[in-house]
Design an enzyme around this catalytic site. Structure first.
Site, short mmCIF file in Angstrom:
data_model
loop_
_atom_site.label_atom_id
_atom_site.label_comp_id
_atom_site.label_asym_id
_atom_site.label_seq_id
_atom_site.Cartn_x
_atom_site.Cartn_y
_atom_site.Cartn_z
CB ALA A 116 38.59 33.29 46.52
CB CYS A 235 28.75 40.50 41.06
SG CYS A 235 28.75 38.76 41.56
#
Length: 470
Positions: A116, A235
């Site tokens: 997602a 990230c």
């Protein structure tokens, strides 16, 4: 100019100042107060006339561009048609890793483990052959909804969405040719784009994310074929979530690290990680050096020769228990899609009918009995109980498999916006059509209408309708 640097957690800046040189750390603080780059990636299956001014290429992804100023994407019908995906530029470095190391000329099975909202899955899907299979997994139910929606917009039927924990895939021994793990992380690389992420950060969050990543790395490689490609990314900048995980992968002795060719002007930082006498390279994107948000990525090849037979431990009896729609009913359904002979059909407990490519049926059955499947193929509709006629679904309209002889009507911008807002449409906007038709904008499908003798029914899904005033 934002003052995000003043709101960074002190323990974060203390650690990062030790990771970077003094000059780099000051440059980082200046860059985090700068503008956030905006970028998008086009859908190769839906070429369109996309009209953004002042664009420049994203150098590590052939189908992506930066936009100098962020437009109002919600005002563009083409994004609802799946012509492009708005994606952060650094995350599209996955394109290079796959182009350089995945067997993209072959029909392969790919697992996008933490998929997602769908950026990496649509990117992967853009590179795969028609008879490849993409399994996009998202454990959080609410997060799987935009994932499904974005894959539906992309339009290809060779996808299956699952909602399983990493350990569940370990029973599919040597099943996938490529596994991509964009692991859940502390999000330090998003502090510029989403300042709220800095407020949620803490050392304990870093540690809890590292625990989750450790578990993923322990289980997922078992599902990868010998010789298969494993890509790990986050990230964040935290060594506990990046370098330590690379060390964990090397400690298994099952993987050899892979280098990714770079161009110096990309500004990507190489990070060397040594363990067990082997040195791997991680690739770090950091604000003041690269035009994008924070990212860490490393790639590995699983050692050994690919086995001739797969080793998943699933009962053949369970696999056979997944029933497809009977042949007689399938013949009528095939009229709704292109190359209908290449599809089989599945009807779920809610009576929704899905078109599944014939080459993917066995994979769908295996995953249905071993994982939590949330979506498969293309939903083409459900039968009207009164006359047993198919009521076509929105997914079929925006897919790349809708039959070419289905009536289509291209509308102007204002009518397209009204359609997306699920407003009533004038019969004058679609003349000469009776029954079901697909509304298109600049040649790309937006959804269904049904022309009745005295009115035109708008079948755009209520849950997807455009709510913004345009």
């Amino acid at each position: 100019m934002a003052n995000r640097s003043e709101n960074l957690p002190k323990k974060f800046t203390d650690r990062l100042s030790g990771q970077l040189s003094a000059e780099d750390f000051e440059s980082f603080k200046a860059a985090i107060d700068g503008d956030v780059p905006v970028s998008y990636r086009t859908n190769p299956f839906k070429p369109a006339d996309i009209e953004f001014s002042d664009t420049t290429p994203v150098p590590w992804c052939d189908e992506a561009k930066y936009i100098a100023k962020r437009p109002s994407f919600a005002e563009d019908p083409l994004i609802f048609a799946g012509a492009y995906y708005v994606q952060e530029a650094s995350s599209m470095f996955l394109w290079q890793a796959l182009k350089q190391h995945a067997p993209l000329d072959k029909d392969i099975k790919v697992l996008d483990l933490c998929a997602a909202p769908g950026g990496k899955s649509t990117l992967i899907n853009s590179l795969l052959t028609e008879k490849s299979v993409l399994v996009s997994n998202e454990i959080v139910g609410k997060r799987s909804l935009p994932l499904i929606d974005n894959l539906v917009r992309w339009g290809n039927p060779n996808t299956i969405v699952t909602g399983s924990y990493a350990e569940s895939f370990s029973q599919l021994r040597e099943y996938f040719d490529v596994i991509v793990t964009d692991a859940p992380c502390s999000g330090e690389g998003m502090f510029r784009k989403d300042p709220k992420a800095a407020g949620l950060w803490s050392p304990s969050l870093v540690n809890s994310c590292a625990d989750v990543q450790t578990d993923i790395v322990n289980h997922i490689p078992r599902a990868l074929k010998m010789g298969g490609l494993y890509i790990y990314s986050t990230c964040t900048f935290a060594p506990e979530e990046n370098e330590r995980r690379v060390e964990q992968i090397l400690e298994t002795g099952e993987f050899e690290p892979l280098d990714i060719d770079l161009k110096e002007e990309w500004g990507i930082t190489k990070i060397e990680v040594e363990k067990e006498g082997v040195t791997a390279t991680g690739y770090r994107f950091i604000f003041h050096k690269t035009k994008g948000e924070g990212l860490f990525l490393a790639a590995f090849r699983k050692k050994g020769e690919e086995a001739r037979t797969q080793k998943f431990s699933i009962s053949p009896k369970k696999i056979k228990s997944i029933f497809m729609v009977r042949k007689r009913e399938s013949e009528d359904l095939r009229k709704w899609i292109k190359n209908g002979k290449d599809f089989e059909f599945y009807q779920d407990d809610r009576e929704d009918v899905f078109a599944i490519p014939s080459h993917m049926v066995q994979d769908f059955k295996i995953l249905s009995v071993s994982q939590k499947v949330r979506h498969q193929g293309i939903k083409i509709g459900r039968f009207n109980k009164k006359n047993n006629q198919l009521i076509p679904d929105h997914e079929l309209a925006v897919s790349n498999i809708a039959a070419e002889d289905i009536p289509r009507h291209d509308v102007e911008y204002r009518d397209a916006i009204n359609f997306l807002k699920k407003q009533e449409m004038s019969m004058r906007s679609i003349q000469g059509v009776k029954g079901w038709a697909i509304i298109t904008y600049k040649g790309l499908a937006l959804g269904w209408v049904k022309a009745l003798p005295n009115r035109l029914n708008n079948y755009y899904p209520s849950e997807l309708r455009l709510r913004k005033d345009v």
